[in-house]
Each structure stands twice: as C-alpha cells, then as structure tokens.
Design an enzyme around this catalytic site. Sequence first.
Site, PDB file in Angstrom:
ATOM      1  NE  ARG A 173      -3.052  -1.641   9.191  1.00  0.00           N
ATOM      2  CZ  ARG A 173      -2.155  -1.423   9.280  1.00  0.00           C
ATOM      3  NH1 ARG A 173      -1.289  -0.613  10.230  1.00  0.00           N
ATOM      4  NH2 ARG A 173      -1.271  -1.621   8.244  1.00  0.00           N
ATOM      5  NE  ARG A 191       8.825  -4.393   4.819  1.00  0.00           N
ATOM      6  CZ  ARG A 191       7.291  -4.901   4.054  1.00  0.00           C
ATOM      7  NH1 ARG A 191       7.055  -4.020   3.305  1.00  0.00           N
ATOM      8  NH2 ARG A 191       6.543  -5.557   5.028  1.00  0.00           N
ATOM      9  CE  LYS A 239      -1.768  -0.969   3.969  1.00  0.00           C
ATOM     10  NZ  LYS A 239      -1.513  -2.522   4.351  1.00  0.00           N
ATOM     11  NE  ARG A 287       8.456  -1.758   9.132  1.00  0.00           N
ATOM     12  CZ  ARG A 287       7.042  -1.826   8.553  1.00  0.00           C
ATOM     13  NH1 ARG A 287       7.412  -0.501   7.909  1.00  0.00           N
ATOM     14  NH2 ARG A 287       5.775  -1.780   9.251  1.00  0.00           N
ATOM     15  NE  ARG A 308       2.479  -5.806  11.055  1.00  0.00           N
ATOM     16  CZ  ARG A 308       3.231  -5.035  10.178  1.00  0.00           C
ATOM     17  NH1 ARG A 308       4.252  -4.769   9.349  1.00  0.00           N
ATOM     18  NH2 ARG A 308       2.402  -3.573   9.903  1.00  0.00           N
TER      19      ARG A 308
HETATM   20  P1  AMP Z   1       1.751   0.306   9.693  1.00  0.00           P
HETATM   21  O1  AMP Z   1       3.255   0.595   9.012  1.00  0.00           O
HETATM   22  O2  AMP Z   1       0.573   0.654   8.310  1.00  0.00           O
HETATM   23  O3  AMP Z   1       1.809  -1.845   9.256  1.00  0.00           O
HETATM   24  O4  AMP Z   1       1.977  -0.178  11.011  1.00  0.00           O
HETATM   25  C1  AMP Z   1       2.900  -0.741  11.847  1.00  0.00           C
HETATM   26  C2  AMP Z   1       2.024  -1.127  13.295  1.00  0.00           C
HETATM   27  O5  AMP Z   1       1.391   0.758  13.730  1.00  0.00           O
HETATM   28  C3  AMP Z   1       0.656  -1.754  13.311  1.00  0.00           C
HETATM   29  O6  AMP Z   1       1.836  -3.253  13.253  1.00  0.00           O
HETATM   30  C4  AMP Z   1       0.515  -1.840  14.217  1.00  0.00           C
HETATM   31  O7  AMP Z   1       1.594  -1.667  15.983  1.00  0.00           O
HETATM   32  C5  AMP Z   1       0.168  -0.127  14.422  1.00  0.00           C
HETATM   33  N1  AMP Z   1      -0.747   0.747  13.614  1.00  0.00           N
HETATM   34  C6  AMP Z   1      -0.822   0.607  12.522  1.00  0.00           C
HETATM   35  N2  AMP Z   1      -1.888   1.532  11.830  1.00  0.00           N
HETATM   36  C7  AMP Z   1      -3.131   1.178  12.960  1.00  0.00           C
HETATM   37  C8  AMP Z   1      -3.924   0.691  12.713  1.00  0.00           C
HETATM   38  N3  AMP Z   1      -5.048   1.323  11.844  1.00  0.00           N
HETATM   39  N4  AMP Z   1      -4.451   0.248  14.214  1.00  0.00           N
HETATM   40  C9  AMP Z   1      -4.267  -0.261  14.979  1.00  0.00           C
HETATM   41  N5  AMP Z   1      -2.866   0.048  14.861  1.00  0.00           N
HETATM   42  C10 AMP Z   1      -2.486  -0.162  14.180  1.00  0.00           C
END
Ligand code: AMP
Length: 213
Positions: free
Chosen positions: A88, A123, A13, A157, A168
Amino acid sequence: MVIIAFGKPGAGKGTRVSELLQTRGDFSPLSVGNLLREVRKNPTDDLGKALAKYMDAGELVPDDIINKIVIGAIKQSQKHVILDGFPRTIGQATAMLSEGVIPDLIVEFYVEDEVVLQRAKVRIACSECGETYTTDGFKQPRNEGVCDLCGGALVRRKDDEESIVRNRLTVYKEQTQPVLDIFREHGLNITKILNHDRSAAAEFTRAVEKAMR
Ligand code: AMP
C-alpha cells in the site's frame, strides 16, 4: 505464484478474493487488514495498541511493521498467495520486490469514490474472521448478525464511518496509487477490472487462469 488484489479501500477486493477461493483450493489469501485486526485483538499488547491508533483513524500502519509481518508470511506460504491490502506504499512495494517477491498477476479493482462511500454505509463485518456482508440485501448473512463462515458477531467497523472513509480515500490517492507506477517501471502489467457487479468475479477468474498457464 503471487497475485495482488489492488484497489481503493472498499473497492470490493476482499469479496472478489473470497469468491475465487471457493473454487480454487490451491490459493491462500493474505488479507493484511484481517491479519492486523487479529493482532490488535490483544489490547494489552504494545503492538496491538499501536495498530488500533492507526487503523481507527484510517491511517496506514508504518512500513517497518507491515513489511516484517507480510513479506515473511508470503515467503512461508506453501500455496499460491493472493495479497489483499499489500503493498500500500512505495516503501512496501520496493521492499517486496527487493526481497525477490515478484507478483505474477496484479489486478486493480476499480470503482468510483461515491461507490466506496455508499458501500461503507451498508457494510457489516465479522468481529472474528473479518468476512464482510451488507445490510442492503446484496450479501446477507444466512442468520441476521451472525457470520456464515465462523459464527462470529457481525459489527460495523469503526473505519467505515464516513469521515474515516474519506480520509482513507485521500491516503489511497497519495500513498497507494503511486505503487502502480513502481510496478509499471519494473515492467509488470496491471489488469484493470471495473468492479461494479458480479461480472467482475468471472473476469478475475479468467485473469487468474491466464496467469497460471
Ligand atoms: P483493510 O481491511 O484492508 O481495509 O485494512 C484496514 C486497515 O489496516 C487500514 O486502514 C490500515 O490502517 C491497515 N492496513 C492494512 N493493510 C495495510 C498496509 N499494507 N500498510 C499499512 N497499513 C495497512
């Protein structure tokens, strides 16, 4: 205008959104993951510590924290918003809709779980701005280990470790995928784009342009 970039963690995304922004200056990206990584940089802060605990385990941060940060930011934006990583959960989706934030376009970027696991392996991400690159030559930084956009150091990461990625994906299936049903119940369409290669970028641009007409 509000656009949602939806999909599994690691579905690409963020990459598709950052490509779109290169040609569309009238959009402002809102990557919730990047926003949270920014907040957690302050390790003495209670909120920063709480975020680290959830994020490093691949768990979702509780809705009350997320809704407060994200819905306010959407409402304050002076530009069109592209959401990457929100909503989410059903709780986040219903809070957003009840606050009158109705998406104009929802795009689901689809890839199989195996693709997500493979992408996580290669990544690397900027420790400063969150931009992602790969170590397999697909999206290389101009200078090794250095972010093209901000000059920050590129790192692996913690949540890209295989066991965390698997967790996840489970969290996605249990808590995030049902959000699509909430949108459908509200009469909103989902545009599904298979995100295997660069042709998805053109498809995304076309979907955005159509929604803007
Ligand atoms: P991402 O970079 O989008 O993969 O997000 C990394 C981490 O941030 C996720 O694994 C969650 O721990 C947290 N996170 C991101 N977006 C959300 C959301 N909308 N609700 C809850 N936790 C989130």
